[in-house]
Design a protein around this motif. Structure first.
Motif, mmCIF file in Angstrom:
data_model
loop_
_atom_site.group_PDB
_atom_site.id
_atom_site.type_symbol
_atom_site.label_atom_id
_atom_site.label_comp_id
_atom_site.label_asym_id
_atom_site.label_seq_id
_atom_site.Cartn_x
_atom_site.Cartn_y
_atom_site.Cartn_z
ATOM 1 N N PRO A 102 6.287 2.883 8.653
ATOM 2 C CA PRO A 102 4.825 2.979 8.574
ATOM 3 C C PRO A 102 4.194 2.135 9.684
ATOM 4 C CG PRO A 102 5.784 2.416 6.434
ATOM 5 C CD PRO A 102 6.896 2.353 7.423
ATOM 6 N N PRO A 155 -0.958 -0.638 1.516
ATOM 7 C CA PRO A 155 0.016 -0.190 2.521
ATOM 8 C C PRO A 155 -0.559 0.901 3.428
ATOM 9 C CG PRO A 155 1.110 -0.476 0.427
ATOM 10 C CD PRO A 155 -0.380 -0.627 0.167
ATOM 11 N N ALA A 189 12.525 6.909 3.635
ATOM 12 C CA ALA A 189 11.227 7.417 3.168
ATOM 13 C C ALA A 189 10.156 6.534 3.798
ATOM 14 C CB ALA A 189 11.136 7.355 1.650
ATOM 15 N N GLY A 190 9.045 7.149 4.177
ATOM 16 C CA GLY A 190 7.972 6.357 4.774
ATOM 17 C C GLY A 190 7.338 5.427 3.757
ATOM 18 N N ALA A 191 6.907 5.997 2.633
ATOM 19 C CA ALA A 191 6.344 5.181 1.556
ATOM 20 C C ALA A 191 6.934 5.672 0.243
ATOM 21 C CB ALA A 191 4.828 5.293 1.524
ATOM 22 N N ILE A 192 7.250 4.717 -0.606
ATOM 23 C CA ILE A 192 7.885 5.040 -1.885
ATOM 24 C C ILE A 192 6.928 4.646 -3.008
ATOM 25 C CG2 ILE A 192 9.921 4.660 -3.336
ATOM 26 C CD1 ILE A 192 11.361 3.672 -0.718
ATOM 27 N N PHE A 193 6.538 5.635 -3.823
ATOM 28 C CA PHE A 193 5.599 5.429 -4.922
ATOM 29 C C PHE A 193 6.388 5.430 -6.219
ATOM 30 C CE2 PHE A 193 1.597 6.093 -2.610
ATOM 31 C CZ PHE A 193 2.079 6.622 -1.423
ATOM 32 N N LEU A 194 6.340 4.318 -6.935
ATOM 33 C CA LEU A 194 7.199 4.165 -8.103
ATOM 34 C C LEU A 194 6.431 4.328 -9.408
ATOM 35 C CD1 LEU A 194 9.143 1.029 -6.804
ATOM 36 C CD2 LEU A 194 10.063 3.353 -6.970
ATOM 37 N N SER A 197 10.127 0.768 4.639
ATOM 38 C CA SER A 197 9.460 1.723 3.758
ATOM 39 C C SER A 197 8.447 0.933 2.948
ATOM 40 C CB SER A 197 10.460 2.374 2.800
ATOM 41 O OG SER A 197 11.473 3.049 3.514
ATOM 42 N N SER A 198 7.236 1.471 2.843
ATOM 43 C CA SER A 198 6.251 0.816 1.980
ATOM 44 C C SER A 198 6.609 1.083 0.526
ATOM 45 C CB SER A 198 4.853 1.379 2.236
ATOM 46 O OG SER A 198 4.461 1.136 3.557
ATOM 47 N N ILE A 199 6.390 0.095 -0.313
ATOM 48 C CA ILE A 199 6.632 0.248 -1.750
ATOM 49 C C ILE A 199 5.295 0.105 -2.472
ATOM 50 C CG2 ILE A 199 7.884 -0.656 -3.754
ATOM 51 C CD1 ILE A 199 9.682 0.321 -1.500
ATOM 52 N N PHE A 218 -2.659 -6.606 2.525
ATOM 53 C CA PHE A 218 -1.254 -6.170 2.636
ATOM 54 C C PHE A 218 -0.714 -6.411 4.044
ATOM 55 C CE2 PHE A 218 2.123 -2.988 3.319
ATOM 56 C CZ PHE A 218 2.939 -3.268 2.236
ATOM 57 N N GLN A 252 7.465 -4.163 1.227
ATOM 58 C CA GLN A 252 8.143 -3.451 2.316
ATOM 59 C C GLN A 252 9.645 -3.562 2.088
ATOM 60 O OE1 GLN A 252 6.925 -5.250 6.038
ATOM 61 N NE2 GLN A 252 5.731 -3.458 6.601
#
Lengths: 424, 424
Positions: B373, B358, B338-343, A383-385, B89, A110
């Motif tokens: 979130p 998450p 950003a709500g969720a960040i996908f890397l 923000s979720s990561i 989580f 997070q």
């Protein structure tokens, strides 16, 4: 102040009316006009509702300076000490971004980021509230909010109370606008030529302010809708009736709709507090407000035993709760719903209004069942990561695709499966 | 899918309409009737809107059992693994009550208490969403919420999808009611003979559900008002166009109003993604929805440099953000909203919808600027704790009284000062 047996009371749940349909319509009109006409509409409504023609909405450096000169140095240090206490308590609420790694290379976490801009509504009216400035601004500053704008209605003389400006000055807030009511909320939500748009609006106000906050909610965030002040005192025969009465009246003097309730198992204490309230209220400068409040919304609830008393307190879910029993810490675990809990005979409610450090912006109207005092978390967002490794996706892709197909979302399944081309 | 230069776009801020005045009126009527007539009104509206005459609103043990039998064991284990990941989580989000003591005997702190009862809205419609059950219920369970009630609209056959019941069953939720729409929200907010009142309502739904949640907000808490799904992908020339296209379409297939945006500095990638989207969309079962979505709300934003691209992403404040650049972790610090960040390339958005852990209940419509979130904190509330010692009050009483008098609240000053009789 009536003394009632708990068993005769159907419900202690409080519900304060939050405005009429007509007020709501009026607020909708104000918001729509401010949204489209900006400053011009703000000026027009200020003229209409506050009776003031604003030349400059923004408080000037000279006005801040003047406010600072209007009080003595001793009082400035009291304010500064209070601000330091409040800051210190809120610093302890800060949370950090965190992450967790898995041996397959996955990283989840997070990320905490402060909101960019916050707007604070400081009410005007019968009393000037520098403490409101502290309680709304400091959590935002501690959270790391960079832009803070403040609005507060002008008096008939077009000025804002010195105390409010002084408090803003002490905190380094220099964007203060002499605008109140629904027009101020609309200006903060959507921005005007002069007033910057913010992401979250906090602070109490009258019914128009409350309705406006409800209307703009979603476009911006808001704190809980504030109702009139409330205090409940849970006390046994070890408590002093005069102290309880004074504490009850401290909330009753806020608003004729404020609620002050004593919950006790002691019939003697009940009688003594009733008597003490009657005596003390007569000597208060705001006796009309406080008198009406205790008459309409004051109550002494007499309980069969301590268990029933604790249950009554939880049913009320009061904004402020004082526990003046022989062993207040023993009761702490039993209390489920209260905005702020004041323990023991020296923790008079006003201690928390100004000075101790915890926030005085608290859930009213039974909302302590699900909401919290204003705090640093209110000014950050998470923000979720999600970082999946090649190995993790290899292991789980088929399961995720199957789950997606069960939900009828083929596109979701394919987005995962298209990655399989990388290793086949 | 249009390709636009960032510099030609006035604003990337999205604003989705949240219902008409007529819809709002209708929702107000539904709520008022459910509040006063209870089950009878719930049945009537279910007949009217869902075309179903409910005999028993509550899902029976047999129905749960039947749902459990309807799928194979392998799928049950996928669901169980997903639930375990989500639980793990969310367990990491838990916070503790804390206190701080001062040498003058003062104790200040925050007491964390779970809310007592939560209500979850699980949407019906075109797809059954067991993942919604997981994402709403698990944070509440981890927070320690004791009573959880679930509502979900019945199909024309009066049944609730097996997947939803199975998911509830796996989590041990047995209060599931076959009611949807505004009537379900009203029932959870105020309680009926059959459906228990709760303190907080979460979960997505159609415009009537969103409007109803907004109406009952204040009487109960709600999560953010959910809009259509959104995805933004920040990508450079190292990313694969087909994967980006598939990810964009995974959100586009949710709703014709869903938004899918690619932000890039690479004109080549822009063209390739445009092409890939056109090809892939044709092969999707939900191609009509996804096609309309990318046509109306899909966009490729071409940026001058990486800085402009990051700024564009922050302006959108997307629900889901994928970062598919050469060094995605280098960009993490620059992303504010950003709500969720996908890397990275393996973190396809659906990974987070179902399985990684998450939450998939995320802020939409730009609200990631100020909201988070769904998480464990959403199901607890804090109470401030203030315990002042005799010494602390002796030291500070005069300052507090002076502060109170400046605010015009004499009763507050007297409540503190009356304690001085104890030591004089």
């Amino acid at each position: 102040m009536r003394i009632m047996n708990k068993s005769d009371l159907p419900s202690l749940k409080r519900s304060v009316d939050q405005g009429t349909e007509e007020q709501r319509k009026s607020v909708q009109t104000i918001i729509a006009r401010v949204k489209h006409e900006g400053d011009e509409a703000v000026r027009a409504f200020t003229e209409q509702f506050d009776g003031v023609t604003l030349e400059d909405m923004k408080v000037t450096k000279e006005e801040f300076e003047q406010a600072y000169q209007s009080v003595d140095g001793e009082f400035v240090s009291i304010l500064e000490e209070a601000a330091a206490n409040i800051r210190s308590f809120h610093e302890k609420q800060k949370t950090s971004s965190w992450f967790d790694t898995n041996s397959d290379g996955t990283m989840l976490g997070q990320k905490i980021t402060p909101i960019e801009a916050a707007g604070v509504y400081v009410p005007g009216g019968t009393a000037a509230y520098p403490s409101s400035v502290f309680m709304n601004v400091i959590p935002a500053q501690v959270a790391g909010v960079e832009k803070i704008a403040m609005v507060t209605p002008p008096g008939k003389d077009g000025r804002v109370p010195d105390g409010v400006l002084l408090a803003a000055h002490i905190l380094g807030v220099d964007h203060v606008y002499k605008v109140g009511g629904a027009q101020a909320v609309a200006a903060l939500a959507y921005g005007t030529e002069t007033i910057p748009a913010v992401d979250k609006i906090t602070g109490p106000g009258n019914v128009f302010v409350a309705l406006a906050k409800r209307e703009v909610f979603g476009d911006v965030d808001i704190d809980m809708i504030a109702g009139p002040s409330e205090i409940a005192v849970l006390a046994d025969e070890t408590a002093k009736a005069e102290e309880i009465a004074a504490d009850l009246l401290s909330q009753a003097e806020h608003d004729a709709r404020s609620s002050s309730v004593l919950v006790t198992t002691s019939p003697e204490l009940a009688e003594d507090v009733k008597e003490a309230v009657l005596q003390q209220v007569e000597k208060l400068p705001r006796k009309e407000i406080a008198g009406k409040s205790v008459e309409d919304y004051g109550m002494i609830v007499l309980c069969r035993d301590h268990e029933e008393a604790v249950a009554a307190v939880n049913e009320i879910a009061p904004e402020h709760l004082e526990v003046m029993t022989a062993a207040p810490f023993d009761d702490l675990g039993k209390i489920k719903h209260a905005g702020a809990i004041f323990l023991g005979p020296y923790s008079s409610e006003p201690v928390g209004d100004y000075f101790a450090g915890p926030n005085h912006v608290l859930p009213t109207n039974g909302t302590a069942r699900f909401s919290s005092p204003l705090n640093v978390d209110d000014f950050v967002k998470k923000s979720s990561i999600i970082s999946y490794s090649e190995q993790a996706l290899k292991t789980h892709a088929d399961k995720i695709a199957r789950f997606a197909r069960l939900e009828g979302l083929e596109g979701h399944a394919r987005a995962v499966e298209i990655r399989k081309e990388r290793w086949t």
